[in-house]
Design a protein around this motif. Structure first.
Motif, PDB file in Angstrom:
ATOM      1  N   LYS A  56       0.623  -1.222   0.261  1.00 48.04           N
ATOM      2  CA  LYS A  56       0.155   0.009   0.062  1.00 48.04           C
ATOM      3  C   LYS A  56       1.067   1.105  -0.284  1.00 48.04           C
ATOM      4  CE  LYS A  56      -4.119  -2.307   0.188  1.00 48.04           C
ATOM      5  NZ  LYS A  56      -4.743  -2.235  -1.043  1.00 48.04           N
ATOM      6  N   SER A  57       2.026   1.212  -0.169  1.00 46.20           N
ATOM      7  CA  SER A  57       3.013   1.864  -0.864  1.00 46.20           C
ATOM      8  C   SER A  57       3.148   2.811   1.202  1.00 46.20           C
ATOM      9  CB  SER A  57       2.908   3.021  -1.488  1.00 46.20           C
ATOM     10  OG  SER A  57       2.583   2.520  -3.255  1.00 46.20           O
ATOM     11  N   GLY A  58       3.234   2.458   2.225  1.00 44.98           N
ATOM     12  CA  GLY A  58       3.408   2.803   3.212  1.00 44.98           C
ATOM     13  C   GLY A  58       2.284   3.459   3.963  1.00 44.98           C
ATOM     14  N   ALA A  59       0.467   3.206   3.455  1.00 43.92           N
ATOM     15  CA  ALA A  59      -0.390   4.524   3.511  1.00 43.92           C
ATOM     16  C   ALA A  59      -0.583   3.887   4.952  1.00 43.92           C
ATOM     17  CB  ALA A  59      -1.762   3.750   2.722  1.00 43.92           C
ATOM     18  N   LEU A  60       0.123   2.266   4.946  1.00 39.18           N
ATOM     19  CA  LEU A  60      -0.501   1.999   6.840  1.00 39.18           C
ATOM     20  C   LEU A  60       0.525   2.722   7.209  1.00 39.18           C
ATOM     21  CD1 LEU A  60      -1.903  -0.254   8.991  1.00 39.18           C
ATOM     22  CD2 LEU A  60      -0.143  -1.900   7.815  1.00 39.18           C
ATOM     23  N   SER A  61       1.434   2.566   7.568  1.00 41.45           N
ATOM     24  CA  SER A  61       2.287   3.032   8.639  1.00 41.45           C
ATOM     25  C   SER A  61       1.845   5.166   8.966  1.00 41.45           C
ATOM     26  CB  SER A  61       3.585   3.858   7.703  1.00 41.45           C
ATOM     27  OG  SER A  61       4.020   3.634   6.416  1.00 41.45           O
ATOM     28  N   GLN A  62       1.272   5.223   7.551  1.00 42.36           N
ATOM     29  CA  GLN A  62       0.568   6.957   7.864  1.00 42.36           C
ATOM     30  C   GLN A  62      -0.429   6.990   8.333  1.00 42.36           C
ATOM     31  OE1 GLN A  62       0.719   8.183   3.592  1.00 42.36           O
ATOM     32  NE2 GLN A  62       2.687   7.633   3.139  1.00 42.36           N
ATOM     33  N   GLY A  63      -1.222   6.212   8.613  1.00 41.14           N
ATOM     34  CA  GLY A  63      -2.637   5.923   8.690  1.00 41.14           C
ATOM     35  C   GLY A  63      -2.141   5.504  10.643  1.00 41.14           C
ATOM     36  N   LEU A  64      -1.061   5.400  10.752  1.00 39.84           N
ATOM     37  CA  LEU A  64      -0.633   5.068  12.234  1.00 39.84           C
ATOM     38  C   LEU A  64       0.063   5.998  13.058  1.00 39.84           C
ATOM     39  CD1 LEU A  64       0.201   1.288  12.076  1.00 39.84           C
ATOM     40  CD2 LEU A  64      -2.042   1.915  12.958  1.00 39.84           C
ATOM     41  N   ALA A  65       0.386   7.030  12.625  1.00 38.94           N
ATOM     42  CA  ALA A  65       0.581   8.269  12.713  1.00 38.94           C
ATOM     43  C   ALA A  65       0.814   8.820  14.083  1.00 38.94           C
ATOM     44  CB  ALA A  65       0.664   9.761  11.769  1.00 38.94           C
ATOM     45  N   ASP A  66      -0.794   8.515  14.121  1.00 41.49           N
ATOM     46  CA  ASP A  66      -1.125   8.869  16.166  1.00 41.49           C
ATOM     47  C   ASP A  66      -1.917   7.810  16.543  1.00 41.49           C
ATOM     48  OD1 ASP A  66      -1.934  10.003  18.631  1.00 41.49           O
ATOM     49  OD2 ASP A  66      -3.443  11.601  17.088  1.00 41.49           O
ATOM     50  N   LEU A  67      -0.817   6.716  17.712  1.00 38.25           N
ATOM     51  CA  LEU A  67      -2.190   5.697  17.578  1.00 38.25           C
ATOM     52  C   LEU A  67      -2.917   6.429  18.706  1.00 38.25           C
ATOM     53  CD1 LEU A  67       0.811   3.381  17.818  1.00 38.25           C
ATOM     54  CD2 LEU A  67      -0.616   2.816  16.602  1.00 38.25           C
ATOM     55  N   SER A  68      -2.595   7.568  19.734  1.00 40.90           N
ATOM     56  CA  SER A  68      -4.085   7.486  20.345  1.00 40.90           C
ATOM     57  C   SER A  68      -4.819   7.303  20.639  1.00 40.90           C
ATOM     58  CB  SER A  68      -3.149   8.655  21.705  1.00 40.90           C
ATOM     59  OG  SER A  68      -3.146   9.833  20.154  1.00 40.90           O
ATOM     60  N   ARG A  69      -6.082   8.057  19.244  1.00 39.69           N
ATOM     61  CA  ARG A  69      -6.553   8.130  18.595  1.00 39.69           C
ATOM     62  C   ARG A  69      -7.368   7.016  18.291  1.00 39.69           C
ATOM     63  NH1 ARG A  69      -7.311   8.660  12.712  1.00 39.69           N
ATOM     64  NH2 ARG A  69      -5.721   8.144  11.549  1.00 39.69           N
ATOM     65  N   TYR A  70      -7.208   5.552  18.642  1.00 43.39           N
ATOM     66  CA  TYR A  70      -7.679   4.663  17.833  1.00 43.39           C
ATOM     67  C   TYR A  70      -7.486   3.786  19.583  1.00 43.39           C
ATOM     68  CZ  TYR A  70      -5.882   4.751  13.434  1.00 43.39           C
ATOM     69  OH  TYR A  70      -5.650   4.999  12.006  1.00 43.39           O
ATOM     70  N   ASP A  71      -9.334   3.424  20.038  1.00 43.91           N
ATOM     71  CA  ASP A  71      -9.951   2.787  20.861  1.00 43.91           C
ATOM     72  C   ASP A  71      -9.263   1.027  20.896  1.00 43.91           C
ATOM     73  OD1 ASP A  71     -10.714   1.797  23.176  1.00 43.91           O
ATOM     74  OD2 ASP A  71     -13.169   2.017  22.245  1.00 43.91           O
ATOM     75  N   ALA A  72      -8.148   1.155  21.399  1.00 40.48           N
ATOM     76  CA  ALA A  72      -7.513  -0.375  21.854  1.00 40.48           C
ATOM     77  C   ALA A  72      -7.305  -1.194  22.142  1.00 40.48           C
ATOM     78  CB  ALA A  72      -6.595  -1.036  20.373  1.00 40.48           C
ATOM     79  N   PRO A  73      -6.723  -2.271  22.886  1.00 37.88           N
ATOM     80  CA  PRO A  73      -6.257  -2.928  24.209  1.00 37.88           C
ATOM     81  C   PRO A  73      -4.923  -2.000  23.694  1.00 37.88           C
ATOM     82  CG  PRO A  73      -7.485  -4.124  23.976  1.00 37.88           C
ATOM     83  CD  PRO A  73      -7.380  -3.326  22.693  1.00 37.88           C
ATOM     84  N   ARG A  74      -3.643  -1.924  25.047  1.00 37.14           N
ATOM     85  CA  ARG A  74      -2.721  -1.320  25.137  1.00 37.14           C
ATOM     86  C   ARG A  74      -1.900  -1.279  26.473  1.00 37.14           C
ATOM     87  NH1 ARG A  74      -2.940   3.752  22.549  1.00 37.14           N
ATOM     88  NH2 ARG A  74      -4.457   3.378  21.801  1.00 37.14           N
TER      89      ARG A  74
END
Length: 305
Positions: free
Chosen positions: A56-74
């Motif tokens: 995906k030409s780096g689109a995934l890493s771009q979308g994860l630039a701000d992990l704080s916006r995802y409601d997920a276990p951490r």
């Protein structure tokens, strides 16, 4: 994007994949985040995520630039039990730094072979004996001289055959710190026959602490250091490399397939091992290798009883 493999205490064998949020000193559950992003592809392994990001030409890493916006276990990084950073299918380790090969050859009264300047040369290691960050390195019983090697690993994210050098960077999925542990005494004996290394290397190779995607790391200028029990032993820079990773990829892929998850090791940076320094590890030593822009890979050395 930083991708890591880990377990949680009390759940050995239950491998998790996470995205590392260094600002919060956390690892975030990758499966949940990918679901929140609407990605339905079965990306169950670290290598799947790395390969998908390349596709995906780096689109995934771009979308994860701000992990704080995802409601997920951490979980805190101090809660995680680190595993080898990637599910490798092969391990090729090069000798790509001129200072290193020149120093070790000079120690034996030999010159650098002309062939070293003609092509990037490598050996095939044991990809089934990988160690992760903070995992214990068990010193093999047959060796009396244990050594570390300060290296950078390139992780293939896109496979191919006959890859041109000017297209090779597009095959790179990420980078990690690598420690090519060496039992120097038996290594020298077996290589005197003209083969190897075998038992001198195959007992363990450390890689981690995670895989960093190319958008977050500069493979042309990064300080590399090795500390033993907190004391600085080695210091170099990846920019000193003679054979670049694109040149390695082009060479390896000649009439031969590369696959996602394949590891290409840079070989030891100049001055990056005890052999060059005439200093040897001892049981109980804590070895910390650091590459600027990636992080610290730490292992304690223990002697097998």
């Amino acid at each position: 994007m930083k991708v890591m493999r880990f377990e949680l205490p009390g759940a050995p064998g239950e491998v998790k994949i996470g995205f590392v949020d260094l600002d919060g000193n956390k690892v975030v559950d990758a499966a949940t985040v990918l679901g929140r992003m609407g990605i339905r592809d079965p990306l169950e392994r670290a290598v799947d995520i790395i390969a998908y990001n390349v596709e995906k030409s780096g689109a995934l890493s771009q979308g994860l630039a701000d992990l704080s916006r995802y409601d997920a276990p951490r979980w805190g990084l101090d809660e995680a039990v680190f595993l080898p950073a990637i599910e490798a299918g092969s391990l090729r380790d090069f000798i790509a730094f001129e200072q290193h090969i020149r120093t070790v050859r000079n120690q034996r009264g030999a010159e650098v072979p002309p062939a070293w300047y003609q092509m990037p040369v490598y050996y095939k290691g044991n990809y089934r004996a990988l160690l992760g960050h903070d995992q214990q390195l068990t010193w093999p019983r047959y060796s009396q001289k244990m050594d570390y090697e300060l290296e950078l690993a390139c992780i293939i994210g896109k496979g191919g055959i006959d890859v041109p050098e000017d297209e090779a960077e597009g095959c790179i999925g990420g980078y990690a710190v690598m420690n090519d542990w060496s039992a120097r005494d038996i290594q020298m004996e077996e290589m005197s026959v003209g083969l190897g290394p075998g038992k001198g290397k195959d007992f363990a190779t450390s890689i981690g602490p995670w895989v960093v995607t190319p958008d977050e790391f500069n493979p042309r200028d990064a300080r590399m250091t090795a500390r033993i029990n907190g004391e600085l032993w080695s210091e170099g820079n990846i920019g000193q490399i003679h054979w670049s990773f694109p040149k390695m990829i082009a060479h390896v892929s000649m009439d031969e397939d590369l696959y996602p998850g394949d590891i290409l090791g840079s070989g030891t940076v100049g001055g990056g091992c005890g052999l060059e320094l005439d200093r040897w590890l001892q049981p109980g030593d804590v070895v910390e290798l650091e590459v600027e822009g990636i992080g610290v890979l730490r292992n304690r050395v223990v002697r097998r009883e």
